[in-house]
Design an enzyme around this catalytic site. Structure first.
Site, PDB file in Angstrom:
ATOM      1  N   HIS A   1       0.819  -1.222   0.000  1.00 26.26           N
ATOM      2  CA  HIS A   1       0.000   0.000   0.000  1.00 26.26           C
ATOM      3  C   HIS A   1       0.852   1.271   0.000  1.00 26.26           C
ATOM      4  O   HIS A   1       0.511   2.254   0.648  1.00 26.26           O
ATOM      5  CB  HIS A   1      -0.930   0.024   1.221  1.00 26.26           C
ATOM      6  CG  HIS A   1      -2.262  -0.600   0.974  1.00 26.26           C
ATOM      7  ND1 HIS A   1      -3.265   0.014   0.250  1.00 26.26           N
ATOM      8  CD2 HIS A   1      -2.751  -1.797   1.359  1.00 26.26           C
ATOM      9  CE1 HIS A   1      -4.319  -0.787   0.205  1.00 26.26           C
ATOM     10  NE2 HIS A   1      -4.038  -1.894   0.867  1.00 26.26           N
TER      11      HIS A   1
ATOM     12  N   ASP B   1      -0.294  -5.435   4.979  1.00 31.25           N
ATOM     13  CA  ASP B   1      -1.367  -6.135   4.278  1.00 31.25           C
ATOM     14  C   ASP B   1      -1.264  -5.938   2.769  1.00 31.25           C
ATOM     15  O   ASP B   1      -0.555  -5.060   2.286  1.00 31.25           O
ATOM     16  CB  ASP B   1      -2.738  -5.643   4.775  1.00 31.25           C
ATOM     17  CG  ASP B   1      -2.985  -4.189   4.433  1.00 31.25           C
ATOM     18  OD1 ASP B   1      -2.059  -3.370   4.634  1.00 31.25           O
ATOM     19  OD2 ASP B   1      -4.093  -3.855   3.973  1.00 31.25           O
ATOM     20  N   GLU B   2      -1.967  -6.784   2.040  1.00 29.15           N
ATOM     21  CA  GLU B   2      -2.150  -6.675   0.592  1.00 29.15           C
ATOM     22  C   GLU B   2      -0.840  -6.418  -0.161  1.00 29.15           C
ATOM     23  O   GLU B   2      -0.749  -5.516  -0.987  1.00 29.15           O
ATOM     24  CB  GLU B   2      -3.198  -5.599   0.279  1.00 29.15           C
ATOM     25  CG  GLU B   2      -4.568  -5.981   0.845  1.00 29.15           C
ATOM     26  CD  GLU B   2      -5.699  -5.035   0.445  1.00 29.15           C
ATOM     27  OE1 GLU B   2      -5.409  -3.857   0.163  1.00 29.15           O
ATOM     28  OE2 GLU B   2      -6.852  -5.482   0.418  1.00 29.15           O
ATOM     29  N   THR B   3       0.148  -7.262   0.120  1.00 31.02           N
ATOM     30  CA  THR B   3       1.421  -7.195  -0.604  1.00 31.02           C
ATOM     31  C   THR B   3       1.269  -8.003  -1.898  1.00 31.02           C
ATOM     32  O   THR B   3       1.879  -9.066  -2.076  1.00 31.02           O
ATOM     33  CB  THR B   3       2.555  -7.767   0.273  1.00 31.02           C
ATOM     34  OG1 THR B   3       2.160  -9.064   0.747  1.00 31.02           O
ATOM     35  CG2 THR B   3       2.815  -6.867   1.468  1.00 31.02           C
TER      36      THR B   3
END
Length: 642
Positions: free
Chosen positions: A220, A284-286
């Protein structure tokens, strides 16, 4: 119960009679607690004066204080009570507040204030109350794209405090803080400053709220990685192809020591301004991890191992600075065998924003591994314009219920700013209220009267219309042709290019007509008939009028798409429809600019408007194309992109 209370207390017994206050009465606090309780007592004093016009003096008592003056409202310490536990006893002769700490006294006063604001004659009752979760908080996105002013943040903290929330996280990604090491990248943007965070931190502390940072330290981070100076640290410097299409570089390369050095600076220059022991490092959300520079190593040891190694590096960095790391759940859940390898003092954020999120399964995994976790449901405001009320309530309630069942240490209500942060702040108020209620006690507050609280204590609507209007407006999405994950179809229509017909999904004229009639009726019977008396009543009315304009333009755009898709309308008719759409969009953009600066800094406005400005340009281009086209019915050559 005859008196309205939210959150509903654990125990409340009403008795006969009432307690009448007068200007000759005293509020008394104990000498040993005068420093901690004086502001709380004054807060109560001000509420009483505003509600009754009676001025009660605040006094400190000791064993020698004349007993004849100890009357009406007295604070009494009870060291047998837990930190946030309190007892409130109202009799015809006076009011007794028992507490074990400042927080308990503060929450007792919050309850008493709600009672006082409803009647000059205070009903006699006995309340014994404490929260179900030790951490009850709110996460506010101050990066995408709205950065609230300090005044806006103060106002929000006040609302949180009255609802007995005790934790606020500010979400940072990109250049949204004045980092001394990178001042050249933030000099021309209205970022949050160190002084502002320290002021907000003290403001929160006075209201029994801890302020903590939420800084994404892995993924992000498009805001940094698209800058030339930091692009070399990206996992995929040129971006990557995600399931939904091309994505700009989002994730740092975990194997580059420059990444560690970069985040060490960010943490060291941000963390000291927050008094909270918690630091939410997210991770998160790598999405592209293992697709770029780390691919060879990931192929060798596994993506999960590379992820865990980096998380542990951040953990040690934060631990060395006296901070407890918080970590998002999504990536580690892909590699369940690594969960037991996490440090036992790391705190997992069990996030999930849909009504059917598998909280039970995931809570059980972390519980079995003895890893503390905090539930992180959402307000469902982002990607919606007006909220998704039914989804929000189910999501929050399930998070609270399963969190309580599996031993969660808290609940953190979330509100993000994806895709331009088009929703205005009051859209999250229903989620704030309901989330606070169920985090205090999910059993007692399952059926909490959110509209009632909004009307009485936030909107202060004398006609009791606004609360229901806001909640019902947030359910417009139920009239769409289908439910979509973390989004609404009207928003998908607005985000897409003019000639992207896939964005229509299965929406038909019937859907557009039903939604239009629904919101017209709500505006007519709700917003237009409300009589709000809160300090920002005019602004709130404008903000929800703006939400209605957004939704109406999405409907207009959807109808234009249907005409284009059918390829049966004359050029003349299409030109008229497009001209009308362009005019409506121009009004929407103008209003968006005006409302933005009333709660937020200028930074982020241009980016927030970019999709709308692009759409306006596409209207203009297609109008010109139609005017130059001699055919009565122009062909739609490209149904995906303009």
């Amino acid at each position: 119960m005859s008196v309205f209370l939210l959150p509903q207390p654990k125990s409340c017994m009403e008795t006969k009679g009432s307690c009448k206050l007068s200007s000759g009465d005293y509020i008394v606090i104990e000498q040993e607690d005068k420093v901690e309780l004086f502001d709380i007592a004054q807060n109560l004093q001000q509420c009483i004066f505003k509600s009754t016009n009676f001025h009660l003096s605040v006094h400190v008592i000791n064993p020698h204080f004349p007993t004849e003056f100890i009357k009406k409202i007295r604070f009494e310490r009870d060291n047998g009570l837990a930190k946030e536990e309190y007892k409130l006893t109202i009799t015809p002769t006076g009011i007794r507040i028992e507490y074990g700490s400042k927080a308990g006294a503060f929450y007792a006063v919050s309850t008493l204030k709600q009672i006082i604001q409803q009647s000059k004659e205070i009903p006699c009752l006995t309340i014994h109350d404490e929260p179900s979760f030790p951490i009850r908080g709110f996460m506010l996105d101050v990066s995408r794209n709205k950065m609230p002013t300090l005044t806006t943040l103060y106002h929000f903290v006040d609302m949180m405090a009255e609802l007995k929330l005790n934790h606020l996280q500010l979400y940072f990604e990109g250049v949204t803080f004045s980092w001394p090491s990178f001042v050249e990248h933030s000099r021309d943007t209205s970022t949050l400053t160190a002084e502002e965070i320290m002021k907000l931190d003290m403001y929160c502390e006075d209201r029994c709220i801890e302020l903590a940072p939420m800084l994404n330290t892995f993924g992000h981070q498009e805001g940094w990685l698209t800058k030339e100076a930091f692009n070399h640290l990206a996992e995929c410097p040129d971006g990557f192809t995600a399931p939904w299409g091309y994505q700009k570089p989002n994730t740092f390369n975990p194997l580059d020591e420059g990444t560690t050095s970069f985040f060490t600076k960010l943490i060291d220059e941000l963390a000291p301004h927050f008094s909270s022991v918690y630091f939410n490092a997210c991770c998160d959300e790598t999405f592209e991890l293992g697709l770029g520079k780390s691919k060879e190593h990931c192929d060798k040891v596994g993506v999960g191992q590379v992820y865990l190694d980096y998380v542990l590096k951040m953990y040690e960095l934060l631990k060395a600075r006296g901070k407890t790391m918080m970590l998002a759940n999504d990536i580690i859940l892909k590699y369940e065998s690594f969960i037991p390898l996490l440090p036992k003092d790391i705190v997992i954020l069990e996030w999930g924003y849909e009504r059917d999120h598998p909280f039970e399964k995931e809570c059980e995994l972390f519980g079995k591994a003895n890893i503390p976790f905090i539930m992180m449901p959402g307000c469902s405001g982002w990607n919606s314009i007006a909220g998704r009320t039914s989804n929000m309530k189910t999501n929050l309630l399930k998070a609270a219920e399963y969190g309580l069942e599996y031993g969660s240490v808290g609940l953190l209500i979330s509100e993000f700013g994806d895709n331009g942060h088009w929703q205005n702040l009051p859209v999250c108020y229903p989620g704030l209220v309901y989330g606070a209620a169920v985090s205090w006690g999910p059993v007692e507050n399952k059926e909490a009267d959110v509209a009632g609280y909004l009307d009485r204590f936030i909107f202060k609507d004398e006609n009791k219309k606004m609360g229901d209007f806001v909640l019902n407006l947030g359910d417009y999405y139920l009239l769409e042709s289908e439910l979509v994950h973390n989004n609404t179809l009207l928003l998908k229509i607005l985000y897409a290019d003019l000639l992207d017909m896939d964005a229509l999904y299965s929406m038909s004229e019937n859907n557009f007509r039903e939604i239009e009639q629904y919101i017209d009726k709500l505006e007519r019977n709700g917003l237009n008939r409300s009589r709000m008396t809160c300090s920002d009543s005019e602004l709130i009315a404008e903000e929800f009028g703006h939400a209605l304009l957004f939704l109406r333009h999405a409907i207009k755009l959807g109808r234009v798409k249907l005409l284009l898709k059918a390829c049966q309308s004359s050029s003349k008719k299409l030109i008229v429809e497009l001209e009308q759409a362009k005019g409506q969009l121009s009004e929407l953009i103008h209003t968006h600019k005006l409302l933005w600066i009333k709660r937020n800094r200028m930074a982020g406005l241009t980016e927030s408007l970019s999709k709308l400005e692009r759409l306006r340009g596409q209207y203009e281009s297609h109008i010109s194309l139609l005017k130059d086209n001699k055919a009565e019915t122009p062909l739609l050559e490209n149904t995906n992109h303009f």
